[in-house]
Design a protein around this motif. Structure first.
Motif, PDB file in Angstrom:
ATOM      1  N   ALA A 129       1.317  32.915  70.967  1.00  0.00           N
ATOM      2  CA  ALA A 129       1.474  33.512  69.639  1.00  0.00           C
ATOM      3  C   ALA A 129       1.710  32.435  68.595  1.00  0.00           C
ATOM      4  CB  ALA A 129       2.631  34.510  69.649  1.00  0.00           C
ATOM      5  N   LEU A 134      -3.327  34.715  70.059  1.00  0.00           N
ATOM      6  CA  LEU A 134      -3.332  36.136  70.390  1.00  0.00           C
ATOM      7  C   LEU A 134      -4.015  36.951  69.297  1.00  0.00           C
ATOM      8  CD1 LEU A 134       0.317  36.634  71.730  1.00  0.00           C
ATOM      9  CD2 LEU A 134      -1.757  36.147  73.039  1.00  0.00           C
ATOM     10  N   GLN A 135      -5.004  37.704  69.675  1.00  0.00           N
ATOM     11  CA  GLN A 135      -5.671  38.597  68.737  1.00  0.00           C
ATOM     12  C   GLN A 135      -4.690  39.655  68.241  1.00  0.00           C
ATOM     13  OE1 GLN A 135      -8.787  38.488  67.581  1.00  0.00           O
ATOM     14  NE2 GLN A 135      -8.759  40.425  66.466  1.00  0.00           N
ATOM     15  N   ASP A 136      -4.655  39.884  66.950  1.00  0.00           N
ATOM     16  CA  ASP A 136      -3.841  40.954  66.391  1.00  0.00           C
ATOM     17  C   ASP A 136      -4.456  42.280  66.836  1.00  0.00           C
ATOM     18  OD1 ASP A 136      -2.384  42.748  64.917  1.00  0.00           O
ATOM     19  OD2 ASP A 136      -2.949  41.937  62.953  1.00  0.00           O
ATOM     20  N   LYS A 170       3.197  40.953  64.762  1.00  0.00           N
ATOM     21  CA  LYS A 170       1.905  41.563  65.059  1.00  0.00           C
ATOM     22  C   LYS A 170       1.879  42.091  66.494  1.00  0.00           C
ATOM     23  CE  LYS A 170      -0.593  38.357  62.033  1.00  0.00           C
ATOM     24  NZ  LYS A 170      -1.616  37.277  61.990  1.00  0.00           N
ATOM     25  N   SER A 172       0.371  42.286  69.737  1.00  0.00           N
ATOM     26  CA  SER A 172      -0.569  41.326  70.314  1.00  0.00           C
ATOM     27  C   SER A 172      -0.719  41.421  71.820  1.00  0.00           C
ATOM     28  CB  SER A 172      -0.119  39.892  69.974  1.00  0.00           C
ATOM     29  OG  SER A 172       0.070  39.726  68.589  1.00  0.00           O
ATOM     30  N   MET A 350      -4.048  40.788  77.118  1.00  0.00           N
ATOM     31  CA  MET A 350      -4.222  40.183  75.801  1.00  0.00           C
ATOM     32  C   MET A 350      -5.701  39.974  75.524  1.00  0.00           C
ATOM     33  SD  MET A 350      -3.291  36.175  76.595  1.00  0.00           S
ATOM     34  CE  MET A 350      -4.374  35.546  75.299  1.00  0.00           C
ATOM     35  N   ALA A 353      -7.810  35.485  70.397  1.00  0.00           N
ATOM     36  CA  ALA A 353      -8.265  35.497  69.007  1.00  0.00           C
ATOM     37  C   ALA A 353      -9.442  34.551  68.789  1.00  0.00           C
ATOM     38  CB  ALA A 353      -7.108  35.123  68.081  1.00  0.00           C
TER      39      ALA A 353
END
Length: 469
Positions: A129, A134-136, A170, A172, A350, A353
């Motif tokens: 993070a 990490l993709q939101d 967020k 995540s 996860m 991102a």
């Protein structure tokens, strides 16, 4: 919603003991400094049917090869995804060594889309993070559910998934398996002996006494080598007595949080079980040994989470019929009703991102959260997911049926704690102290004094980052 903070490598390593077997937490070294983010796929046109704009680029999925195996991915999740996106090639991969295999990919700027980041070699979510890896997943929560376009994904899952999966403000990380804690027993044993599930602590102690006098088996055990199996019911008991703020205050390192009356009552109750009703040799046994002893009808009850049935499937007699009951009412005026449960999401997924096709990664998770996918998963690996009602009406195992009924009965009466993942030193101290409490090495008062002292040390140590909820 409070932000979930960065968790250090040290804390995550210590947190490994909190979730035994499949889904256990551990950490890796923080990811190396990252190159500039690679350009991810530009989204295709979005629509109600394709809310994230999934294109035709491949989707790479990595599954941790642990207690749940990976058949659920190849036989359930991926075919469901392909049913809507037949042109997306899915590259399926399996490993027990998540960090060893995938950390170089993150360092190189070409991570895969979806990762089941679990097991003893899992990557540090806090470090990921912090590095923007990490993709939101907030859009996932607001997207229409796979099953019903009029229902958002957020309304189909256990609310704790969102708070516990939030990092730096967020959402995540998606905890997919709903770990439910309680006291486990064999329905066959209870039926054959005419024993009834206790709903009050007095009934529980009376049952322990009856079992002890029968000479057929010991009343109770826990994984003596891993005393978190004993501190879990103790803390749940305290929350039930005085409300979930007991655990919030412990999480927040509030002054005197460990020494409130509810904690003393709970410590006294567990100490009495330790003094009178434990299976001989409990202190020297691990979780598998105590669970196997139960399968061999050497002990009647033990505290554990809902992974138990799947974990013990190779040693459980066919007619054993696992079941779980919640912590009984302790006083005549508990703040939380009978049926209150400690729940916590695990088996964390996860989306990267900086992967080439994060849109497909989020859509893969949306498919996983469908009732069909979650229900099929529960049937295959005898474990509940975080999807509400996914196992209803299905031919599932006795243990999962029991847990499903317990979750339905609990409703919103669920509790959890995060303090041991946030402060590894406190986790170490609580395991050691609880082990001594259960074997008579500490009185309840001395136990709580020791825990409060350690909590205060951490609170007053300016070098340790503090977290709140």
């Amino acid at each position: 919603m409070p932000s979930t903070p960065h968790i250090s490598r040290r804390d995550l390593l210590r947190a490994a003991a909190l979730v035994p077997a499949a889904g256990a937490l551990a950490a890796c070294a923080a990811p190396a400094s990252q190159p500039a983010a690679s350009s991810s796929a530009a989204p295709a046109a979005t629509s109600a049917a394709n809310p994230f704009g999934v294109g035709d680029k491949p989707l790479e999925v990595w599954i941790f090869d642990g207690g749940f195996g990976h058949q659920y991915a190849t036989d359930i999740h991926q075919p469901l995804f392909k049913s809507k996106y037949p042109n997306v090639e899915i590259k399926h991969n399996v490993t027990k060594e998540i960090t060893k295999i995938l950390q170089p990919r993150f360092a190189g700027g070409n991570p895969p889309e979806v990762i089941d980041n679990a097991g003893a070699d899992m990557m540090d979510f806090g470090a990921l993070a912090q590095d923007g890896q990490l993709q939101d997943l907030s859009p996932l929560l607001e997207a229409p559910s796979w099953d019903d376009p009029n229902v958002k994904v957020r309304d189909t899952i256990d609310p704790s998934v969102i708070e516990i999966g939030t990092y730096d403000g967020k959402f995540s990380v998606l905890g997919y398996v709903n770990y439910i804690h309680g006291i486990w027993y064999s329905q066959k044993v209870f039926t054959d002996n005419g024993w009834e599930v206790p709903k009050t602590w007095d009934e529980f102690l009376a049952l322990c006494e009856t079992i002890k006098k029968s000479g057929k088996m010991a009343p109770f055990t826990y994984a003596g080598k891993h005393p978190q199996y004993a501190y879990e019911p103790l803390l749940t008991m305290a929350a039930k007595i005085a409300g979930h703020d007991v655990l919030v205050n412990i999480d927040n390192l509030e002054d005197g949080a460990w020494k409130v009356d509810a904690m003393k009552t709970a410590a006294e109750a567990m100490a009495e079980v330790g003094a009178k009703y434990l299976m001989q040799g409990t202190a020297g046994l691990d979780h598998v040994q105590t669970q196997t002893a139960q399968n061999k009808y050497q002990v009647a009850m033990l505290p554990c989470g809902s992974w138990l049935e799947n974990e013990q499937k190779s040693t459980t007699p066919d007619d054993f019929a696992y079941a779980m009951f919640p912590i009984p009412d302790i006083t005549g005026s508990d703040a939380m009703p009978y049926g209150t449960l400690h729940t916590a999401p695990g088996e964390n997924f996860m989306v990267s991102a900086r992967s080439a096709h994060p849109q497909a990664g989020m859509e893969y998770l949306r498919a996983m959260l469908s009732k069909k996918a979650a229900g099929d998963f529960s049937e295959l690996v005898t474990t509940l997911t975080v999807v509400k009602g996914a196992s209803e009406g299905r031919e599932i195992s006795p243990g999962v049926n029991s847990v499903t009924q317990a979750v339905a009965a609990a409703g919103t009466n669920t509790v959890y704690y995060r303090v041991f993942a946030w402060y590894g030193q406190l986790n170490d101290e609580c395991k050691a102290a609880t082990g001594e409490l259960m074997t008579g090495g500490l009185t309840p008062d001395a136990y709580l004094e020791r825990m409060q002292k350690k909590a205060d040390e951490i609170k007053n140590d300016s070098s340790i980052k503090k977290f709140t909820r």
